[in-house]
Design a protein around this motif. Structure first.
Motif, mmCIF file in Angstrom:
data_model
loop_
_atom_site.group_PDB
_atom_site.id
_atom_site.type_symbol
_atom_site.label_atom_id
_atom_site.label_comp_id
_atom_site.label_asym_id
_atom_site.label_seq_id
_atom_site.Cartn_x
_atom_site.Cartn_y
_atom_site.Cartn_z
ATOM 1 N N MET A 105 0.816 -1.211 0.000
ATOM 2 C CA MET A 105 0.000 0.000 0.000
ATOM 3 C C MET A 105 0.854 1.267 0.000
ATOM 4 O O MET A 105 0.513 2.258 -0.646
ATOM 5 N N PHE A 106 1.973 1.239 0.713
ATOM 6 C CA PHE A 106 2.825 2.434 0.773
ATOM 7 C C PHE A 106 3.459 2.709 -0.594
ATOM 8 O O PHE A 106 3.469 3.855 -1.066
ATOM 9 N N ALA A 107 3.969 1.651 -1.263
ATOM 10 C CA ALA A 107 4.561 1.817 -2.588
ATOM 11 C C ALA A 107 3.522 2.301 -3.592
ATOM 12 O O ALA A 107 3.794 3.188 -4.407
ATOM 13 N N LEU A 108 2.318 1.732 -3.507
ATOM 14 C CA LEU A 108 1.240 2.181 -4.376
ATOM 15 C C LEU A 108 0.911 3.641 -4.096
ATOM 16 O O LEU A 108 0.651 4.418 -5.016
ATOM 17 N N HIS A 174 -8.376 -2.526 -2.421
ATOM 18 C CA HIS A 174 -8.070 -2.936 -1.044
ATOM 19 C C HIS A 174 -8.613 -1.932 -0.034
ATOM 20 O O HIS A 174 -9.190 -2.307 0.992
ATOM 21 N N GLY A 175 -8.436 -0.650 -0.321
ATOM 22 C CA GLY A 175 -8.770 0.378 0.662
ATOM 23 C C GLY A 175 -10.241 0.471 0.995
ATOM 24 O O GLY A 175 -10.605 0.782 2.131
ATOM 25 N N MET A 176 -11.115 0.189 0.022
ATOM 26 C CA MET A 176 -12.546 0.336 0.268
ATOM 27 C C MET A 176 -13.049 -0.645 1.311
ATOM 28 O O MET A 176 -13.665 -0.269 2.306
ATOM 29 N N TRP A 177 -12.760 -1.950 1.118
ATOM 30 C CA TRP A 177 -13.251 -2.923 2.092
ATOM 31 C C TRP A 177 -12.490 -2.813 3.413
ATOM 32 O O TRP A 177 -13.057 -3.054 4.490
ATOM 33 N N SER A 178 -11.213 -2.412 3.345
ATOM 34 C CA SER A 178 -10.433 -2.238 4.564
ATOM 35 C C SER A 178 -11.004 -1.102 5.413
ATOM 36 O O SER A 178 -11.047 -1.188 6.646
ATOM 37 N N SER A 179 -11.457 -0.033 4.750
ATOM 38 C CA SER A 179 -12.066 1.090 5.463
ATOM 39 C C SER A 179 -13.353 0.665 6.150
ATOM 40 O O SER A 179 -13.621 1.042 7.301
#
Length: 235
Positions: A105-108, A174-179
């Motif tokens: 996620m950080f590299a992205l 990834h971020g949507m479901w993680s949120s």
């Protein structure tokens, strides 16, 4: 304040700002698709969202959301690395159940930020900023259609934007479901549902962006030919 001082609070801030940015990307992606069909309609949207006070205020609010999201991402990344301590280089095998996007996620995020800087230069600087300061270019600041056409006449920009779009897709999927999970809206049943919704939503929105880039790159004389106004729908 717990939103700033605790790990959970920081994740909540990341989640809320991330979801707000997803909503903005949804609007922006739908707006871009208009350019494929009608230059007139797209330019009307650009004029509506030009250097008006509400557009400038919204831009400042969006910039604040992006800044907060980036700052909290850096804080959480540093915090996680400190928590691993001397063991951060000990693991060579990635857990099978951990998604690639989650591990990177950080590299992205770095790729997305670099792409954002390029995008701001190509469009915001030449359009809204130029209109505010009264700068003159070969293309009018309110002619968003011609700016898209000009930008994607350069194959280097086409490649860079497509890479950027792919990075955003991974980040969003990834971020949507993680949120949702962080905010407690993802129980046992809804966990898989949110993952599917996030992937479909991200795919559709980023496909809008990619379609705009590809259409203007491959056939710039074919796009925007439909003579239609959006004013009856937005006024």
């Amino acid at each position: 304040m717990w939103l700033c001082n605790s790990s959970i609070g920081r994740k909540v801030v990341m989640s809320v700002t991330g979801l707000a940015l997803i909503l903005f990307l949804t609007f922006h992606g739908c707006m871009n698709v208009v350019a494929i069909f009608s230059a007139e309609a797209y330019n009307q949207i650009c004029e509506l969202l030009g250097s008006n006070w509400y557009a400038v205020a919204a831009t400042c609010g969006l910039a604040a959301l992006v800044a907060i999201h980036i700052v909290y991402a850096l804080i959480l990344t540093i915090q996680n690395r400190k928590a691993r301590g001397n063991n951060k280089y000990a693991v060579t095998d990635k857990p099978a159940k951990v998604e690639w996007a989650s591990q990177n996620m950080f590299a992205l995020g770095v790729i997305i930020v670099l792409g954002l800087i390029l995008h701001l230069y190509n469009f915001w600087y030449n359009m809204m900023f130029a209109e505010i300061v009264g700068a003159t270019n070969s293309i009018s600041p309110t002619d968003g259609f011609e700016w898209i056409k000009f930008t994607f006449s350069n194959p280097v920009y086409v490649v860079l934007y497509l890479i950027w779009i792919v990075a955003i897709w991974f980040h969003l999927a990834h971020g949507m479901w993680s949120s949702m999970q962080t905010l407690g809206w993802s129980g046992h049943v809804w966990f898989c549902r949110w993952k599917m919704i996030g992937q479909i939503w991200s795919t559709v929105i980023m496909a809008f962006f990619a379609a705009t880039v590809i259409a203007f790159a491959l056939c710039p004389d074919c796009v925007g030919k439909f003579e239609g106004s959006v004013l009856p729908f937005i006024m």
